[in-house]
Write an enzyme that holds these catalytic residues in place. Structure first.
Site, PDB file in Angstrom:
ATOM      1  N   MET A  20       0.834  -1.209   0.000  1.00 29.33           N
ATOM      2  CA  MET A  20       0.000   0.000   0.000  1.00 29.33           C
ATOM      3  C   MET A  20       0.864   1.253   0.000  1.00 29.33           C
ATOM      4  O   MET A  20       1.803   1.372   0.795  1.00 29.33           O
ATOM      5  CB  MET A  20      -0.946  -0.004   1.197  1.00 29.33           C
ATOM      6  CG  MET A  20      -2.065  -1.025   1.064  1.00 29.33           C
ATOM      7  SD  MET A  20      -3.393  -0.777   2.254  1.00 29.33           S
ATOM      8  CE  MET A  20      -2.585  -1.339   3.732  1.00 29.33           C
ATOM      9  N   LEU A  21       0.518   2.162  -0.903  1.00 31.76           N
ATOM     10  CA  LEU A  21       1.246   3.422  -1.019  1.00 31.76           C
ATOM     11  C   LEU A  21       1.166   4.207   0.284  1.00 31.76           C
ATOM     12  O   LEU A  21       0.129   4.256   0.931  1.00 31.76           O
ATOM     13  CB  LEU A  21       0.677   4.262  -2.166  1.00 31.76           C
ATOM     14  CG  LEU A  21       0.992   3.767  -3.569  1.00 31.76           C
ATOM     15  CD1 LEU A  21       0.188   4.550  -4.604  1.00 31.76           C
ATOM     16  CD2 LEU A  21       2.484   3.895  -3.866  1.00 31.76           C
ATOM     17  N   CYS A 101      -4.634  -1.601  -8.898  1.00 32.31           N
ATOM     18  CA  CYS A 101      -4.845  -0.229  -8.443  1.00 32.31           C
ATOM     19  C   CYS A 101      -5.704   0.537  -9.445  1.00 32.31           C
ATOM     20  O   CYS A 101      -5.390   0.564 -10.644  1.00 32.31           O
ATOM     21  CB  CYS A 101      -3.509   0.477  -8.255  1.00 32.31           C
ATOM     22  SG  CYS A 101      -3.679   2.165  -7.620  1.00 32.31           S
ATOM     23  N   LYS A 140      -1.028  -9.410  -8.707  1.00 32.24           N
ATOM     24  CA  LYS A 140      -2.134  -9.023  -7.824  1.00 32.24           C
ATOM     25  C   LYS A 140      -3.169  -8.293  -8.667  1.00 32.24           C
ATOM     26  O   LYS A 140      -2.844  -7.302  -9.335  1.00 32.24           O
ATOM     27  CB  LYS A 140      -1.657  -8.133  -6.684  1.00 32.24           C
ATOM     28  CG  LYS A 140      -2.751  -7.820  -5.662  1.00 32.24           C
ATOM     29  CD  LYS A 140      -2.203  -7.051  -4.468  1.00 32.24           C
ATOM     30  CE  LYS A 140      -3.245  -6.921  -3.370  1.00 32.24           C
ATOM     31  NZ  LYS A 140      -4.420  -6.123  -3.760  1.00 32.24           N
ATOM     32  N   HIS A 172      -7.931  -9.505  -5.259  1.00 37.52           N
ATOM     33  CA  HIS A 172      -8.797  -8.631  -4.467  1.00 37.52           C
ATOM     34  C   HIS A 172     -10.224  -8.930  -4.900  1.00 37.52           C
ATOM     35  O   HIS A 172     -10.572  -8.727  -6.064  1.00 37.52           O
ATOM     36  CB  HIS A 172      -8.450  -7.170  -4.727  1.00 37.52           C
ATOM     37  CG  HIS A 172      -9.174  -6.208  -3.836  1.00 37.52           C
ATOM     38  ND1 HIS A 172      -8.677  -4.965  -3.526  1.00 37.52           N
ATOM     39  CD2 HIS A 172     -10.369  -6.296  -3.187  1.00 37.52           C
ATOM     40  CE1 HIS A 172      -9.523  -4.332  -2.725  1.00 37.52           C
ATOM     41  NE2 HIS A 172     -10.559  -5.125  -2.515  1.00 37.52           N
TER      42      HIS A 172
END
Length: 330
Positions: A20-21, A101, A140, A172
């Site tokens: 995660m950013l 993302c 991912k 996800h």
């Protein structure tokens, strides 16, 4: 059967922490590693451009972080290959491609979730990275994007990427809306569909399939592991990092007694002092530790003292010691 002796083996995806950013930087990963030796850690997503042309060191890590994966953002196979090679040379354990993302900035760079519509390109990228390094290359992704959200679409994407040598996917369990929703909304608004991920594993039993999205407890992890090979937790770990303290015991079958929260804190002090000596501000490390005492009396005072004082130039260990003095273990 759970492999409980993985210290010298390639890490499984049985349990991992999501990339995660602005979160999973080197300081966060060091902190998390103190509580679990077997959890697979991920870097923040790093773009190929940053690695190949950036002036900073975007591959900085501590040897104690292993096992740790490098997540890449990009779509040009040649650039991804060069970045993967760089990651291998810097000692990472896995290369992961971000195909999940949904942010506008990521889409404008032609990477992230929008790549689900270009399965053949993702496959080409995977092949290029596998040819460039000896590390496992994983992907991912989401269960779909926009109106491309049928199960058939997901299977077609998996088939195309699998054909180029990818055997591990972290899914996800939400689709992504590439327009109309913010990245934050894309984490909550599209409904979760765990059963679709379970079906994917049934239809592709030869693949390693891990699940991500909306998972908050280790009991939930155990339920998912009855159907899948791995579970990835995200923001729950950031809010409540001490959940990691029993991961090795509950999910990897280890019998080592977990560290207490205060023992974790004590083990962080030498690391923090070393970072301070290199000019790192206390808050860069301390911000990842705000949730360490969640649920204990004094946890709010701990967070407040760190938040109010950790950013002040020259702040040191004494700030953390003062903050910890407000906390009482039950």
């Amino acid at each position: 059967m759970i492999n409980t002796d993985i210290s010298n083996a390639y890490p499984t995806n049985r349990f991992s922490i999501a990339p995660m950013l602005d979160w999973t930087d080197q300081y966060c990963r060091y902190f998390h590693r103190l509580m679990s030796k077997n959890t697979l850690l991920y870097t923040e997503m790093v773009t190929t451009g940053a690695i190949l042309y950036g002036k900073g060191d975007y591959l900085q890590r501590d040897a104690a972080e292993h096992p740790v994966a490098l997540q890449l953002g990009g779509s040009a196979p040649l650039d991804l290959a060069q970045a993967a090679k760089a990651g291998a040379e810097r000692g990472f354990d896995e290369i992961n491609l971000n195909v999940g993302c949904p942010s506008d900035r990521v889409q404008n760079g032609r990477f992230g979730a929008c790549l689900m519509a270009e399965g053949e390109l993702v496959g080409d990228a995977v092949k290029a990275m596998r040819d460039a390094c000896d590390l496992p290359v994983t992907v991912k992704t989401r269960i779909g994007i926009d109106d491309l959200d049928s199960y058939e679409f997901l299977c077609d994407f998996i088939e195309k990427v699998k054909a180029q040598g990818c055997d591990t996917f972290i899914i996800h369990a939400r689709k992504a809306w590439l327009s109309g929703l913010s990245p934050k909304q894309n984490r909550d608004v599209p409904p979760l569909d765990y059963e679709r991920v379970y079906q994917l594993k049934r239809d592709f039993p030869e693949l390693t399939i891990a699940i991500n999205g909306g998972i908050k407890t280790l009991d939930e992890c155990k339920t998912h592991l009855q159907h899948l090979d791995g579970v990835m937790l995200g923001r729950e770990v950031y809010a409540n990092p001490y959940i990691l303290s029993t991961v090795d015991q509950q999910l990897f079958g280890c019998d080592k007694v977990p560290l207490t929260r205060f023992q974790v804190l004590e083990k962080m002090y030498p690391y923090i002092e070393a970072q301070l000596a290199q000019g790192v501000h206390l808050n860069r490390v301390a911000r990842h530790m705000l949730g360490l005492f969640q649920g204990l009396p004094g946890a709010r005072a701990w967070r407040r003292h760190l938040s109010e004082n950790g950013h002040i130039p020259g702040s040191g260990i004494e700030v953390m010691q003062k903050a910890a003095s407000f906390v009482h273990e039950e």
